[in-house]
Design an enzyme around this catalytic site. Sequence first.
Site, mmCIF file in Angstrom:
data_model
loop_
_atom_site.group_PDB
_atom_site.id
_atom_site.type_symbol
_atom_site.label_atom_id
_atom_site.label_comp_id
_atom_site.label_asym_id
_atom_site.label_seq_id
_atom_site.Cartn_x
_atom_site.Cartn_y
_atom_site.Cartn_z
ATOM 1 N N GLY A 180 -4.568 -4.380 -3.741
ATOM 2 C CA GLY A 180 -5.564 -3.348 -4.053
ATOM 3 C C GLY A 180 -4.795 -2.111 -4.450
ATOM 4 N N HIS A 181 -4.775 -1.805 -5.737
ATOM 5 C CA HIS A 181 -3.976 -0.694 -6.251
ATOM 6 C C HIS A 181 -4.901 0.426 -6.701
ATOM 7 C CE1 HIS A 181 -0.418 -3.632 -7.147
ATOM 8 N NE2 HIS A 181 -0.757 -3.587 -5.882
ATOM 9 N N GLN A 232 2.014 -6.059 -3.169
ATOM 10 C CA GLN A 232 2.471 -6.171 -1.778
ATOM 11 C C GLN A 232 3.762 -5.360 -1.597
ATOM 12 O OE1 GLN A 232 1.447 -9.596 -3.240
ATOM 13 N NE2 GLN A 232 -0.516 -8.668 -2.766
ATOM 14 N N ASP A 292 0.804 -1.227 0.000
ATOM 15 C CA ASP A 292 0.000 0.000 0.000
ATOM 16 C C ASP A 292 0.838 1.278 0.000
ATOM 17 O OD1 ASP A 292 -2.216 -1.688 0.132
ATOM 18 O OD2 ASP A 292 -2.167 -1.709 2.327
ATOM 19 N N LYS A 338 1.776 2.013 -5.145
ATOM 20 C CA LYS A 338 2.280 1.398 -6.391
ATOM 21 C C LYS A 338 1.336 1.691 -7.556
ATOM 22 C CE LYS A 338 2.285 -2.563 -4.286
ATOM 23 N NZ LYS A 338 2.065 -2.160 -2.904
HETATM 24 P P1 GDP Z 1 -0.789 0.263 -3.529
HETATM 25 O O1 GDP Z 1 -1.387 -1.009 -3.036
HETATM 26 O O2 GDP Z 1 0.675 0.329 -3.293
HETATM 27 O O3 GDP Z 1 -1.136 0.548 -4.967
HETATM 28 O O4 GDP Z 1 -1.431 1.430 -2.655
HETATM 29 P P2 GDP Z 1 -2.987 1.579 -2.272
HETATM 30 O O5 GDP Z 1 -3.736 2.026 -3.461
HETATM 31 O O6 GDP Z 1 -3.476 0.377 -1.560
HETATM 32 O O7 GDP Z 1 -2.896 2.712 -1.160
HETATM 33 C C1 GDP Z 1 -2.320 3.958 -1.433
HETATM 34 C C2 GDP Z 1 -3.368 5.029 -1.154
HETATM 35 O O8 GDP Z 1 -2.735 6.282 -1.101
HETATM 36 C C3 GDP Z 1 -4.427 5.136 -2.255
HETATM 37 O O9 GDP Z 1 -5.633 5.548 -1.681
HETATM 38 C C4 GDP Z 1 -3.864 6.239 -3.157
HETATM 39 O O10 GDP Z 1 -4.882 6.936 -3.879
HETATM 40 C C5 GDP Z 1 -3.224 7.145 -2.129
HETATM 41 N N1 GDP Z 1 -2.059 7.916 -2.585
HETATM 42 C C6 GDP Z 1 -1.070 7.538 -3.443
HETATM 43 N N2 GDP Z 1 -0.112 8.492 -3.502
HETATM 44 C C7 GDP Z 1 -0.519 9.488 -2.673
HETATM 45 C C8 GDP Z 1 0.057 10.730 -2.279
HETATM 46 O O11 GDP Z 1 1.143 11.118 -2.686
HETATM 47 N N3 GDP Z 1 -0.646 11.478 -1.377
HETATM 48 C C9 GDP Z 1 -1.851 11.075 -0.855
HETATM 49 N N4 GDP Z 1 -2.465 11.859 0.013
HETATM 50 N N5 GDP Z 1 -2.416 9.914 -1.215
HETATM 51 C C10 GDP Z 1 -1.757 9.121 -2.098
HETATM 52 P P1 IMO Z 2 -0.933 -4.247 -2.195
HETATM 53 O O1 IMO Z 2 -0.475 -4.815 -3.515
HETATM 54 C C1 IMO Z 2 -0.952 -4.623 2.151
HETATM 55 C C2 IMO Z 2 -1.008 -8.672 3.790
HETATM 56 C C3 IMO Z 2 -2.268 -9.094 4.536
HETATM 57 C C4 IMO Z 2 -1.665 -10.045 5.550
HETATM 58 C C5 IMO Z 2 -0.550 -10.730 4.755
HETATM 59 C C6 IMO Z 2 -0.940 -12.108 4.188
HETATM 60 O O2 IMO Z 2 -2.217 -3.524 -2.249
HETATM 61 O O3 IMO Z 2 0.159 -3.465 -1.542
HETATM 62 P P2 IMO Z 2 -2.491 -12.824 2.149
HETATM 63 O O4 IMO Z 2 -3.967 -12.594 1.916
HETATM 64 O O5 IMO Z 2 -1.609 -12.276 1.095
HETATM 65 O O6 IMO Z 2 -2.190 -14.257 2.471
HETATM 66 O O7 IMO Z 2 -2.186 -12.005 3.510
HETATM 67 O O8 IMO Z 2 -0.233 -9.858 3.694
HETATM 68 N N1 IMO Z 2 -1.232 -8.178 2.411
HETATM 69 C C7 IMO Z 2 -1.168 -6.892 2.071
HETATM 70 N N2 IMO Z 2 -0.981 -5.785 2.824
HETATM 71 N N3 IMO Z 2 -1.077 -4.515 0.809
HETATM 72 C C8 IMO Z 2 -1.237 -5.617 0.047
HETATM 73 O O9 IMO Z 2 -1.226 -5.569 -1.303
HETATM 74 C C9 IMO Z 2 -1.334 -6.876 0.671
HETATM 75 N N4 IMO Z 2 -1.519 -8.136 0.227
HETATM 76 C C10 IMO Z 2 -1.439 -8.931 1.299
HETATM 77 O O10 IMO Z 2 -2.903 -8.002 5.140
HETATM 78 O O11 IMO Z 2 -1.058 -9.307 6.580
HETATM 79 MG MG MG Z 3 -2.910 -1.663 -1.783
#
Ligand code: GDP
Ligand code: IMO
Ligand code: MG
Length: 435
Positions: free
Chosen positions: A40-41, A226, A13, A16
């Site tokens: 979840g991207h 991840q 998170d 990415k």
């Molecule tokens: P990922 O799994 O690495 O793709 O990240 P996620 O989408 O799960 O979580 C990142 C969150 O931060 C999302 O809600 C993005 O919209 C948000 N985000 C990404 N870059 C920035 C930033 O520079 N500033 C803020 N405030 N939010 C951001």
């Molecule tokens: P993105 O790509 C954050 C965490 C779960 C748990 C552990 C194992 O959005 O960054 P699993 O279901 O993979 O067997 O769970 O890994 N986890 C993540 N945490 N971002 C993710 O993906 C994750 N995918 C798995 O919360 O701790």
């Molecule tokens: Mg994510």
Amino acid sequence: MASVVVVGTQWGDEGKGKVVDLLTNYADCIVRFQGGNNAGHTLVVDGEKYIFHIIPSGILYQEKTCMIGNGVIIDPGVLLQEMDELREKGLPVTPERLMISENAHLIMPYHKMLDHAREASLAKGKKIGTTGRGIGPCYMDKVGRVGIKAGDFLDWGQLVDKLQANIEEKNFYLTKQYNSEPASFDEIKNQFEQYADALSPFIGNVSVALDTARKAGKNVLFEGAQGTQLDIDHGTYPFVTSSNTIAGNACIGSGFGPAHIDEVIGILKAYTTRVGEGPFPTELPEGDPIGDELQRKGGEFGATTGRRRRCGWLDMVVASDAVRLNGLTGLAITKLDVLSGQKKLNIARKYMVDDEEFTCMPGNIRKTIKARPVYEEVAGWNEDISAVRSYEDLPQEARDYVSRIEDIAGVAPIIVSVGPDREETLLLRNPFERS
Ligand code: GDP
Ligand code: IMO
Ligand code: MG
């Protein structure tokens, strides 16, 4: 022509999705190489939010090709739902725009059932806090050599044979070990017959397609899921996911030769978050005013499960591990805007475990759980920086923070992100533009 890998440096998170979407502008092919719909991207384009779990985040660009590599595990129902949602938004996903590796394994309903049953059976302190998407059990079948592959959609007899054998074994565990309901062979067979019809046109040899693209001078972008500390080998085991999340797997998980990778970009959130269980040395636990503020301002809720993300200070032990394990050539520092308003910021430089000092993550999980961070304090800034579009316009303290990260990591930032939208980005160096 260049091939660029994007990976998470922390516990996932990191942003990415946003960075991949941004770099897709310069790429021709975008490839997922590991993980499944535990990811979840999120990307935000002109204020509209998209969350992708399995389709590469580059799909919003009509003229680009997206690929799901052999290292990914696919829940066909989730993939089809994601395709439907895109179709509803006027972005139909056709076989010209998306290829699925014949060697990618399928997440079966019994994998999800086993994931839930196992988690429920574990005592407090032993639970992983998985996403419940069947990730561990599916990868177990893959390495156990009994998994069902996307390519089996093209050989129905083989798929049914494998299903039969798996159902017998899995139902034994479900009913006898976990006291759960069994999975139904007939229901799965009927459901998967429909999935086979819908997905067969998308299945192909991703390795060959990538090689062809590379030889034709195309730019390839690999989208990690991840983060480094969730890597099955190098992360905080057993509180990890079940795949290799680090850059080396971009090659294995897609069938692309390592010598053809040019850049590895690590996404580093300006602070740290973790969702699920497991050690987190710089955590500011729920109730801590700064931790709660980061959680609120950063909107730190899981994009897949909606769970509250744990928040804490930036951890350069974690970042340095990521530099080494991924061979990072650049950093993308995200969510710098969320730190605005903090008078002082802490950066973890090392850990103490009793009297023992660590500058990398301890290999022993019991030590990691006991690790206490040693911080360096730096000045914060007050200004809202989300409207800043040039690095020089950032407040001096924000630039100092970024410089400090660069100094400690020994890797220069190529992107600084100051908001969720595509536009809210400072691009310092384009990794696809190679001299
Ligand atoms: P990922 O799994 O690495 O793709 O990240 P996620 O989408 O799960 O979580 C990142 C969150 O931060 C999302 O809600 C993005 O919209 C948000 N985000 C990404 N870059 C920035 C930033 O520079 N500033 C803020 N405030 N939010 C951001
Ligand atoms: P993105 O790509 C954050 C965490 C779960 C748990 C552990 C194992 O959005 O960054 P699993 O279901 O993979 O067997 O769970 O890994 N986890 C993540 N945490 N971002 C993710 O993906 C994750 N995918 C798995 O919360 O701790
Ligand atoms: Mg994510």
